[in-house]
Design an enzyme around this catalytic site. Sequence first.
Site, PDB file in Angstrom:
ATOM      1  NE  ARG A  48      -9.614  11.095   8.245  1.00  0.00           N
ATOM      2  CZ  ARG A  48      -8.767  10.212   7.703  1.00  0.00           C
ATOM      3  NH1 ARG A  48      -9.190   9.017   7.341  1.00  0.00           N
ATOM      4  NH2 ARG A  48      -7.513  10.540   7.519  1.00  0.00           N
TER       5      ARG A  48
ATOM      6  CG  HIS B  96      -1.806   1.222   1.256  1.00  0.00           C
ATOM      7  ND1 HIS B  96      -2.992   1.255   0.560  1.00  0.00           N
ATOM      8  CD2 HIS B  96      -1.676   2.424   1.845  1.00  0.00           C
ATOM      9  CE1 HIS B  96      -3.560   2.435   0.736  1.00  0.00           C
ATOM     10  NE2 HIS B  96      -2.776   3.172   1.509  1.00  0.00           N
TER      11      HIS B  96
ATOM     12  CB  SER C  58      -8.084   5.433   7.096  1.00  0.00           C
ATOM     13  OG  SER C  58      -8.413   5.395   5.729  1.00  0.00           O
TER      14      SER C  58
ATOM     15  CE  LYS D 275      -8.734   2.406   3.308  1.00  0.00           C
ATOM     16  NZ  LYS D 275      -8.760   3.696   2.624  1.00  0.00           N
TER      17      LYS D 275
ATOM     18  CG  ASP E  69     -11.627   4.072   5.342  1.00  0.00           C
ATOM     19  OD1 ASP E  69     -11.027   4.913   6.050  1.00  0.00           O
ATOM     20  OD2 ASP E  69     -11.441   3.979   4.123  1.00  0.00           O
TER      21      ASP E  69
HETATM   22  N1  URA Z   1      -5.353   6.868   2.428  1.00  0.00           N
HETATM   23  C1  URA Z   1      -6.323   6.226   3.063  1.00  0.00           C
HETATM   24  O1  URA Z   1      -6.744   5.160   2.667  1.00  0.00           O
HETATM   25  N2  URA Z   1      -6.842   6.775   4.176  1.00  0.00           N
HETATM   26  C2  URA Z   1      -6.407   7.950   4.669  1.00  0.00           C
HETATM   27  O2  URA Z   1      -6.908   8.385   5.687  1.00  0.00           O
HETATM   28  C3  URA Z   1      -5.394   8.623   3.982  1.00  0.00           C
HETATM   29  C4  URA Z   1      -4.877   8.050   2.850  1.00  0.00           C
END
Ligand code: URA
Length: 436
Positions: free
Chosen positions: A168, A82, A183, A187, A161
């Site tokens: 946000r 990621h 966050s 995932k 999320d």
């Molecule tokens: N990427 C994400 O998936 N979440 C965040 O809060 C910031 C970047």
Amino acid sequence: MRAVDLILKKKSGEAMTQPEIAWLVDGFVKGAVPDYQMAAWMMAVCFQGMNQAETAALTDAMIRSGDTVDLSALPGVKVDKHSTGGVGDTTTLVVAPLVAACGGTVAKMSGRGLGHTGGTLDKLESIPGVNIEIPIRRFFEIVHKTGLCVMGQTETLVPADRRMYALRDVTGTVSSIPLIASSVMSKKIAAGADAIVLDVKVGTGAFMQTIEEARTLARAMVDIGTHMGRRTVAIITDMNQPLGMAVGNGLEVREAIELLSGKIPESDPLYEVSMLLAAHMLLLAGLAADEAEAREKLRRALQSGAGLEKLSMMLLALGGDVACIHAPDMLCAVREKLPVTLGRAGYVSAMRAERIGVAAQLLGAGRATKADRIDPAVGLVMHKRHGMHVAADEPIATLYVNDPSHAAEAAELVRRSVTLSEQAPAHAPMVYDVIA
Ligand code: URA
Ligand code: CA
């Protein structure tokens, strides 16, 4: 429990308990806690932060808000990567095929672009025919057959999320380390990987502006992963200029294909960061004893064309036209290519990567709102990197344009993203740290 008491508690800087966090997230997802209370609580988190136990509890509560994917039916260690997001970051399309070519299993769920440039899904969709909204059964079949697949994140994965991020985004609460860490990691963990390699970006084109902040975010994410029994490593890499030369969806796929075809030198930043990420993925998957062995395997997978073959197999399985593997220019056929010159000479001493991302977005490569459609072929290609000399009449970039209405504005943004100096600047590193 009352939401207002939890907001007051966080506002005063006290640590919250696991049941309190679980109650808040659950209530928010079910509609019992309204948006304004969740937003107020997240703003309190922005100012007061959260400790390790709170961040773990938040991640866990977010994961529990939806379905999780069980990858245990697939062979080997399932390893994911990621990136916290950057401009010209095409590493997934390089790294996933190379790791698969070295025997790894990459079953990856990916999102769309959040900000100025497209995400991996948008890039894949720039290839004619590719469909990444496939049933999970098909995803498993493709991974079984080819060792890799990227699919769109399902709606039921971490709904907390999705809803928290939407709030946000409009309440100035994106840039909080525990909120970003939970966050991202919720995932990744819900998507079922055994091992996770994180690329934490730092610089003008990233969420994190200083190396210290990036280290704190990296440690927060590695702690969550480790706490949840996932082997997790983070590398901290530079985002003070686009990682690759290409910024735009089809353009970035073309650059990934060129890299996998052996046409990009080892000294190139995209090559360097991709290889480091892939090496750590092989290490976490137990497919190499040390970094040197991992790099050697990856180099062979690249030179033999095995990595490119893996990408081709995945694209074919997703319905894509694999003619692009040998003719990647087809992905960026535009009406006009416009060179951008600076009108002055010097060494590139700084770049504002986010402005370059916004320039590509203006041309149609990214979304300003969720409803915007991306033009897969447009964007820009940089010709110069940090430290290089540019002459007054030498193009620093070429814009790939279909709709000329924002081309002048995009060119101006590119011009304003570059700082020149008379003397060559000191060499800037691409990789700052590895956090295990
Ligand atoms: N990427 C994400 O998936 N979440 C965040 O809060 C910031 C970047
Ligand atoms: Ca990205």
